[in-house]
Design a protein around this motif. Structure first.
Motif, PDB file in Angstrom:
ATOM      1  N   GLY A   1       0.808  -1.231   0.000  1.00 40.87           N
ATOM      2  CA  GLY A   1       0.000   0.000   0.000  1.00 40.87           C
ATOM      3  C   GLY A   1       0.831   1.266   0.000  1.00 40.87           C
ATOM      4  O   GLY A   1       0.339   2.336  -0.339  1.00 40.87           O
ATOM      5  N   HIS A   2       2.106   1.140   0.369  1.00 40.94           N
ATOM      6  CA  HIS A   2       2.922   2.352   0.472  1.00 40.94           C
ATOM      7  C   HIS A   2       3.980   2.436  -0.618  1.00 40.94           C
ATOM      8  O   HIS A   2       4.948   3.189  -0.479  1.00 40.94           O
ATOM      9  N   VAL A   3       3.786   1.685  -1.734  1.00 45.31           N
ATOM     10  CA  VAL A   3       4.609   1.970  -2.904  1.00 45.31           C
ATOM     11  C   VAL A   3       4.127   3.315  -3.450  1.00 45.31           C
ATOM     12  O   VAL A   3       2.945   3.664  -3.347  1.00 45.31           O
TER      13      VAL A   3
ATOM     14  N   PRO B   1      -1.691  13.080   0.382  1.00 43.52           N
ATOM     15  CA  PRO B   1      -1.115  12.645   1.652  1.00 43.52           C
ATOM     16  C   PRO B   1      -1.653  11.288   2.090  1.00 43.52           C
ATOM     17  O   PRO B   1      -2.827  10.985   1.870  1.00 43.52           O
ATOM     18  N   CYS B   2      -0.778  10.487   2.678  1.00 43.86           N
ATOM     19  CA  CYS B   2      -1.159   9.146   3.122  1.00 43.86           C
ATOM     20  C   CYS B   2      -1.187   9.117   4.648  1.00 43.86           C
ATOM     21  O   CYS B   2      -0.476   9.872   5.298  1.00 43.86           O
ATOM     22  N   TYR B   3      -1.971   8.214   5.189  1.00 44.95           N
ATOM     23  CA  TYR B   3      -2.037   8.101   6.659  1.00 44.95           C
ATOM     24  C   TYR B   3      -0.715   7.664   7.273  1.00 44.95           C
ATOM     25  O   TYR B   3      -0.517   7.769   8.484  1.00 44.95           O
ATOM     26  N   CYS B   4       0.224   7.179   6.434  1.00 49.40           N
ATOM     27  CA  CYS B   4       1.524   6.768   6.985  1.00 49.40           C
ATOM     28  C   CYS B   4       2.420   7.972   7.246  1.00 49.40           C
ATOM     29  O   CYS B   4       3.478   7.844   7.846  1.00 49.40           O
ATOM     30  N   GLY B   5       1.991   9.151   6.753  1.00 43.96           N
ATOM     31  CA  GLY B   5       2.785  10.354   6.965  1.00 43.96           C
ATOM     32  C   GLY B   5       3.471  10.841   5.694  1.00 43.96           C
ATOM     33  O   GLY B   5       3.860  11.992   5.596  1.00 43.96           O
TER      34      GLY B   5
HETATM   35 ZN   LIG Z   1       1.695   5.559   2.817  1.00 46.99          ZN
END
Ligand SMILES: [Zn+2]
Length: 382
Positions: A235-237, A246-250
């Motif tokens: 999901g974070h590629v 913006p993603c919830y991962c920061g």
């Molecule tokens: Zn992410």
């Protein structure tokens, strides 16, 4: 235990489970292993009380036949699925997967993992009782978070909490039985692996579209993780198609930022909560009703996943891909964008080689996968 032996043990036990009754000779043929290897492993499985060998009366001439089957008095296993909205589904089965207890209860919604292990432990004790819990061989637990296995260290990417939580150890301490914690995609991958082509020349790949996006990579039925036991965080590629979202991962530009349920809700200007499933249904229904802005979000979600899957095909050339979405509305609305971008971004010589199927989520997939996790771990430590 060396990896080959672990995989062989896993293969043999799963074959006995699926066949119900099988001879050593048949096992060797089905598993493609030498008789001596099969006999060694079968002896271990008998000592571990997982398998019994019975003598069948001889039919006509010839020696009596010995048949292997799962020990019906053998241990029970618990499969636990924890949803971020606080719903907990649990199934207790024997080794054959015959359920003896199915239960659902709720704990407080948890996007932040800190309080979660004690709450889950209390909930399990309340739902099935200390005495019954103590009869279980182990529980397998599925979480929506990055997990380092086999220690079951959980990184709550959703809450941005950087510190790993030793959730598995906390559960074991509180419950007094073995616990195995893994990422939700690795759990569903285990549940689906026998429905996919068993190939030795490439991975099979299961992608999950839920609150976040995950991936499970399987080689010969065995889950493949990265260094230090990290599950793939597909999901974070980062994707050009995701821009600066913006993603919830920061970070920004992640696949999950545009294509996951939480990503879609954020882009629609909504603050996701424990009601995310109904929030998602409302957004999807707006798109189905012709709302152009909502339709565009789903189209972009599909394009982003198409691009990410094409990149994975270009890098790894998997043998087969299954995409499991939490809601079939996601695939209904995003599929056209997915197909178009997949075609555009896949290296032409690789296009169309790996069959890609869309599947629907069911709670059954989670709990069955959690039980399969426990069985896998038996072979890793056995
Ligand atoms: Zn992410």
């Amino acid at each position: 235990v060396e990896p080959t032996r672990r995989a062989n043990r896993q293969r043999i036990l799963e074959t006995i489970i699926r066949r119900e009754s099988v001879s050593r000779t048949e096992l060797a043929r089905i598993a493609g292993l030498a008789q001596a290897t099969v006999s060694d492993i079968v002896a271990e499985l008998i000592v571990d009380r997982l398998v019994l060998e019975d003598r069948l009366p001889a039919s006509g001439r010839g020696r009596p036949r010995m048949r292997l089957h799962v020990n019906p008095q053998g241990p029970s296993i618990g499969g636990v699925f924890l949803s971020p909205d606080g719903q907990v589904d649990m199934l207790v089965t024997d080794l054959r997967g015959e359920p003896s207890l199915e239960t659902r209860f709720h704990i407080a919604p948890c996007f932040d993992g800190r309080a979660l292990a004690p709450q889950l432990a209390e909930g399990l004790v309340a739902a099935i009782g200390e005495a019954r819990l103590a009869t279980l061989l182990a529980i397998g637990v599925s979480v929506n978070a990055a997990v380092q296995t086999p220690a079951g260290l959980v990184h709550w990417t959703l809450s941005g909490d950087a510190e790993a939580e030793p959730m598995q150890a906390m559960l074991e301490q509180r419950l007094g039985i073995a616990a195995h914690v893994d990422n939700v995609a690795n759990i569903i991958g285990r549940s689906l692996r026998w429905t996919m082509a068993e190939r030795s020349d490439g991975e099979t790949c299961v992608i999950i579209v839920g609150p976040g996006i995950g991936m499970c990579r399987l080689q010969g039925g065995v889950v493949q993780n990265g260094a230090d036991g990290f599950n793939p965080e597909f999901g974070h590629v980062k994707l050009g198609a995701a821009g600066e979202t913006p993603c919830y991962c920061g970070a920004s530009g992640c696949l999950a930022a545009v294509a996951s349920i939480f990503g879609l809700l954020s882009q629609a200007g909504q603050r996701w909560s424990e009601q995310f499933a109904s929030q998602f249904d409302q957004l999807a229904n707006r798109a189905l009703g012709g709302d152009e802005r909502a339709r565009a979000l789903f189209h972009r979600a599909g394009r982003a996943l198409g691009s990410a899957v094409a990149n994975h095909i270009n890098a790894c050339s998997p043998a087969e891909i299954a995409i499991v979405s939490m809601s079939s509305l996601w695939s209904d609305l995003a599929r056209a964008g997915f197909e178009a971008q997949l075609r555009a971004d896949t290296l032409p010589l690789l296009h169309g080689r790996a069959p890609i199927s869309f599947r629907s989520f069911s709670p059954e997939l989670y709990v069955r996968g959690a039980i399969a996790l426990v069985l896998d771990r038996l072979h890793e430590t056995g």
